[in-house]
Design a protein around this motif. Structure first.
Motif, PDB file in Angstrom:
ATOM      1  N   LEU A  44       0.849  -1.185   0.000  1.00  0.00           N
ATOM      2  CA  LEU A  44       0.000   0.000   0.000  1.00  0.00           C
ATOM      3  C   LEU A  44       0.886   1.237   0.000  1.00  0.00           C
ATOM      4  O   LEU A  44       1.971   1.236   0.591  1.00  0.00           O
ATOM      5  CB  LEU A  44      -0.909   0.020   1.224  1.00  0.00           C
ATOM      6  CG  LEU A  44      -1.983  -1.060   1.353  1.00  0.00           C
ATOM      7  CD1 LEU A  44      -2.700  -0.911   2.693  1.00  0.00           C
ATOM      8  CD2 LEU A  44      -2.981  -0.995   0.209  1.00  0.00           C
ATOM      9  N   SER A  45       0.410   2.287  -0.626  1.00  0.00           N
ATOM     10  CA  SER A  45       1.159   3.545  -0.586  1.00  0.00           C
ATOM     11  C   SER A  45       1.046   4.150   0.815  1.00  0.00           C
ATOM     12  O   SER A  45       0.158   3.785   1.599  1.00  0.00           O
ATOM     13  CB  SER A  45       0.608   4.519  -1.623  1.00  0.00           C
ATOM     14  OG  SER A  45      -0.697   4.945  -1.255  1.00  0.00           O
ATOM     15  N   THR A  46       1.936   5.075   1.101  1.00  0.00           N
ATOM     16  CA  THR A  46       1.902   5.741   2.411  1.00  0.00           C
ATOM     17  C   THR A  46       0.572   6.447   2.620  1.00  0.00           C
ATOM     18  O   THR A  46      -0.001   6.413   3.715  1.00  0.00           O
ATOM     19  CB  THR A  46       3.049   6.758   2.525  1.00  0.00           C
ATOM     20  OG1 THR A  46       4.303   6.079   2.384  1.00  0.00           O
ATOM     21  CG2 THR A  46       3.019   7.459   3.874  1.00  0.00           C
ATOM     22  N   GLN A  47       0.057   7.053   1.576  1.00  0.00           N
ATOM     23  CA  GLN A  47      -1.224   7.758   1.688  1.00  0.00           C
ATOM     24  C   GLN A  47      -2.359   6.785   1.984  1.00  0.00           C
ATOM     25  O   GLN A  47      -3.231   7.070   2.812  1.00  0.00           O
ATOM     26  CB  GLN A  47      -1.517   8.523   0.400  1.00  0.00           C
ATOM     27  CG  GLN A  47      -2.791   9.364   0.475  1.00  0.00           C
ATOM     28  CD  GLN A  47      -3.045  10.163  -0.796  1.00  0.00           C
ATOM     29  OE1 GLN A  47      -2.383   9.942  -1.803  1.00  0.00           O
ATOM     30  NE2 GLN A  47      -3.992  11.078  -0.739  1.00  0.00           N
ATOM     31  N   GLU A  48      -2.354   5.630   1.305  1.00  0.00           N
ATOM     32  CA  GLU A  48      -3.387   4.624   1.558  1.00  0.00           C
ATOM     33  C   GLU A  48      -3.306   4.099   2.984  1.00  0.00           C
ATOM     34  O   GLU A  48      -4.334   3.887   3.638  1.00  0.00           O
ATOM     35  CB  GLU A  48      -3.239   3.466   0.566  1.00  0.00           C
ATOM     36  CG  GLU A  48      -3.633   3.819  -0.859  1.00  0.00           C
ATOM     37  CD  GLU A  48      -3.317   2.708  -1.839  1.00  0.00           C
ATOM     38  OE1 GLU A  48      -4.084   2.514  -2.790  1.00  0.00           O
ATOM     39  OE2 GLU A  48      -2.282   2.019  -1.650  1.00  0.00           O
ATOM     40  N   ARG A  49      -2.093   3.895   3.455  1.00  0.00           N
ATOM     41  CA  ARG A  49      -1.909   3.435   4.830  1.00  0.00           C
ATOM     42  C   ARG A  49      -2.440   4.473   5.812  1.00  0.00           C
ATOM     43  O   ARG A  49      -3.103   4.143   6.798  1.00  0.00           O
ATOM     44  CB  ARG A  49      -0.431   3.155   5.100  1.00  0.00           C
ATOM     45  CG  ARG A  49       0.152   1.983   4.321  1.00  0.00           C
ATOM     46  CD  ARG A  49       1.643   1.879   4.556  1.00  0.00           C
ATOM     47  NE  ARG A  49       1.925   1.639   5.952  1.00  0.00           N
ATOM     48  CZ  ARG A  49       3.076   1.975   6.553  1.00  0.00           C
ATOM     49  NH1 ARG A  49       4.022   2.598   5.879  1.00  0.00           N
ATOM     50  NH2 ARG A  49       3.243   1.709   7.823  1.00  0.00           N
ATOM     51  N   GLN A  50      -2.140   5.737   5.567  1.00  0.00           N
ATOM     52  CA  GLN A  50      -2.597   6.802   6.468  1.00  0.00           C
ATOM     53  C   GLN A  50      -4.121   6.879   6.512  1.00  0.00           C
ATOM     54  O   GLN A  50      -4.711   7.042   7.588  1.00  0.00           O
ATOM     55  CB  GLN A  50      -2.019   8.143   6.017  1.00  0.00           C
ATOM     56  CG  GLN A  50      -0.546   8.321   6.369  1.00  0.00           C
ATOM     57  CD  GLN A  50      -0.016   9.665   5.887  1.00  0.00           C
ATOM     58  OE1 GLN A  50      -0.241  10.054   4.737  1.00  0.00           O
ATOM     59  NE2 GLN A  50       0.680  10.358   6.755  1.00  0.00           N
ATOM     60  N   ILE A  51      -4.755   6.749   5.367  1.00  0.00           N
ATOM     61  CA  ILE A  51      -6.219   6.836   5.309  1.00  0.00           C
ATOM     62  C   ILE A  51      -6.840   5.728   6.154  1.00  0.00           C
ATOM     63  O   ILE A  51      -7.773   5.954   6.939  1.00  0.00           O
ATOM     64  CB  ILE A  51      -6.705   6.745   3.852  1.00  0.00           C
ATOM     65  CG1 ILE A  51      -6.301   8.007   3.080  1.00  0.00           C
ATOM     66  CG2 ILE A  51      -8.227   6.550   3.805  1.00  0.00           C
ATOM     67  CD1 ILE A  51      -6.586   7.933   1.586  1.00  0.00           C
ATOM     68  N   ARG A  52      -6.318   4.519   6.011  1.00  0.00           N
ATOM     69  CA  ARG A  52      -6.866   3.395   6.767  1.00  0.00           C
ATOM     70  C   ARG A  52      -6.598   3.554   8.256  1.00  0.00           C
ATOM     71  O   ARG A  52      -7.472   3.289   9.092  1.00  0.00           O
ATOM     72  CB  ARG A  52      -6.268   2.089   6.268  1.00  0.00           C
ATOM     73  CG  ARG A  52      -6.687   1.723   4.863  1.00  0.00           C
ATOM     74  CD  ARG A  52      -6.387   0.286   4.586  1.00  0.00           C
ATOM     75  NE  ARG A  52      -6.699  -0.074   3.212  1.00  0.00           N
ATOM     76  CZ  ARG A  52      -6.730  -1.316   2.777  1.00  0.00           C
ATOM     77  NH1 ARG A  52      -6.452  -2.317   3.597  1.00  0.00           N
ATOM     78  NH2 ARG A  52      -7.016  -1.582   1.518  1.00  0.00           N
ATOM     79  N   LEU A  53      -5.397   3.961   8.590  1.00  0.00           N
ATOM     80  CA  LEU A  53      -5.033   4.091   9.999  1.00  0.00           C
ATOM     81  C   LEU A  53      -5.796   5.238  10.661  1.00  0.00           C
ATOM     82  O   LEU A  53      -6.147   5.154  11.845  1.00  0.00           O
ATOM     83  CB  LEU A  53      -3.525   4.296  10.137  1.00  0.00           C
ATOM     84  CG  LEU A  53      -2.674   3.064   9.805  1.00  0.00           C
ATOM     85  CD1 LEU A  53      -1.195   3.441   9.686  1.00  0.00           C
ATOM     86  CD2 LEU A  53      -2.857   1.980  10.865  1.00  0.00           C
ATOM     87  N   LEU A  88      -5.534   3.297  19.535  1.00  0.00           N
ATOM     88  CA  LEU A  88      -4.229   3.709  20.054  1.00  0.00           C
ATOM     89  C   LEU A  88      -3.091   3.071  19.261  1.00  0.00           C
ATOM     90  O   LEU A  88      -2.077   3.717  18.989  1.00  0.00           O
ATOM     91  CB  LEU A  88      -4.114   3.350  21.538  1.00  0.00           C
ATOM     92  CG  LEU A  88      -5.075   4.104  22.466  1.00  0.00           C
ATOM     93  CD1 LEU A  88      -4.889   3.652  23.911  1.00  0.00           C
ATOM     94  CD2 LEU A  88      -4.847   5.610  22.359  1.00  0.00           C
ATOM     95  N   LEU A  89      -3.254   1.817  18.879  1.00  0.00           N
ATOM     96  CA  LEU A  89      -2.242   1.162  18.058  1.00  0.00           C
ATOM     97  C   LEU A  89      -2.166   1.827  16.688  1.00  0.00           C
ATOM     98  O   LEU A  89      -1.074   1.988  16.119  1.00  0.00           O
ATOM     99  CB  LEU A  89      -2.566  -0.323  17.907  1.00  0.00           C
ATOM    100  CG  LEU A  89      -2.402  -1.180  19.169  1.00  0.00           C
ATOM    101  CD1 LEU A  89      -2.914  -2.593  18.920  1.00  0.00           C
ATOM    102  CD2 LEU A  89      -0.944  -1.229  19.601  1.00  0.00           C
ATOM    103  N   ALA A  90      -3.328   2.217  16.146  1.00  0.00           N
ATOM    104  CA  ALA A  90      -3.339   2.913  14.863  1.00  0.00           C
ATOM    105  C   ALA A  90      -2.651   4.273  14.984  1.00  0.00           C
ATOM    106  O   ALA A  90      -1.913   4.689  14.078  1.00  0.00           O
ATOM    107  CB  ALA A  90      -4.777   3.085  14.372  1.00  0.00           C
ATOM    108  N   SER A  91      -2.860   4.955  16.104  1.00  0.00           N
ATOM    109  CA  SER A  91      -2.199   6.244  16.340  1.00  0.00           C
ATOM    110  C   SER A  91      -0.686   6.072  16.407  1.00  0.00           C
ATOM    111  O   SER A  91       0.069   6.912  15.906  1.00  0.00           O
ATOM    112  CB  SER A  91      -2.713   6.876  17.634  1.00  0.00           C
ATOM    113  OG  SER A  91      -4.078   7.243  17.517  1.00  0.00           O
TER     114      SER A  91
END
Length: 224
Positions: free
Chosen positions: A145-154, A166-169
């Motif tokens: 996944l791209s960094t942007q895709e990872r950020q959106i999901r997280l 909290l783990l996502a943060s």
């Protein structure tokens, strides 16, 4: 009491007994059926519990046996066989997560990612397992996944009320650190440290990262 009164009372008592006996003959079967239903329901409930317990134990034994294989490829095949057994949806989700982990170990990141995506999008599975799969998929940094895709999901997983917020943060803070966004990373990490629901292990990791970034962890109210 006169003999007449006594006689009338005895007759009245007999009439009441006859009436009660008649009612029992007419409606007594209802009470019997109710008792049988209660006993049968309790027995059925216990049987169901025993069956569920036996099924869970069998699934656990099968999973442990599959993980005892020497090679990741063998463990993957064994876990696939467990998936085909008559196990609960929750057990299937656990097996699928384990299988994805083994695929990563076996040098198949694409397969691991695909397995995690399948779990995350499977509406028949309990929500917590879908969130775990989505978190694991977004936490991978192998280019799936791209960094942007990872950020959106997280970001979605870090929303209030989410089980893994909290783990996502923490993962979002790591992405910020990689991107050189120290201020944003510190803000996320500080919020983790002071959160009432944070575990000891996560608080320790967040604290260490804050110190490594040259800042001081915020003090929790009521804690030295």
């Amino acid at each position: 009491m006169s003999d007449t009164d006594s006689f009338i009372e005895e007759v009245s008592e007999e009439v009441r007994r006859d009436r009660l006996f008649g009612l029992m003959k007419r409606y007594g079967w209802i009470a019997i059926v109710a008792v049988l239903a209660l006993v049968g329901g309790a027995a059925w409930n216990e049987w169901n519990k025993a069956q569920a317990r036996a099924s869970a134990e069998n699934a656990g034994d099968a999973i442990l046996s599959a993980l005892e294989a020497d090679k990741p490829s063998a463990r993957i095949e064994a876990l696939k066989a467990v998936q085909n057994q008559d196990i609960t949806q929750g057990a299937k989700a656990v097996v699928a997560l384990l299988q994805a982990a083994e695929q990563g170990v076996d040098g198949d990141p694409a397969g691991a990612q695909a397995a995690l995506e399948a779990i995350a999008s499977d509406g028949s599975l309990p929500e917590i397992y879908r969130q775990i799969a989505s978190f694991k998929a977004a936490s991978r940094s192998d280019g799936a996944l791209s960094t942007q895709e990872r950020q959106i999901r997280l970001e979605a997983l870090s929303a209030p009320g989410m089980a893994l917020r909290l783990l996502a943060s923490e993962q979002l803070a790591l992405i910020d650190i990689d991107a050189g966004n120290t201020e944003s990373a510190l803000e996320r990490l500080q919020s983790i440290v002071v959160d009432a629901e944070v575990t000891a292990g996560l608080r320790q990791r967040a604290t260490q990262l804050i110190i490594a970034l040259g800042a001081e962890p915020e003090t929790i109210v009521g804690q030295d």
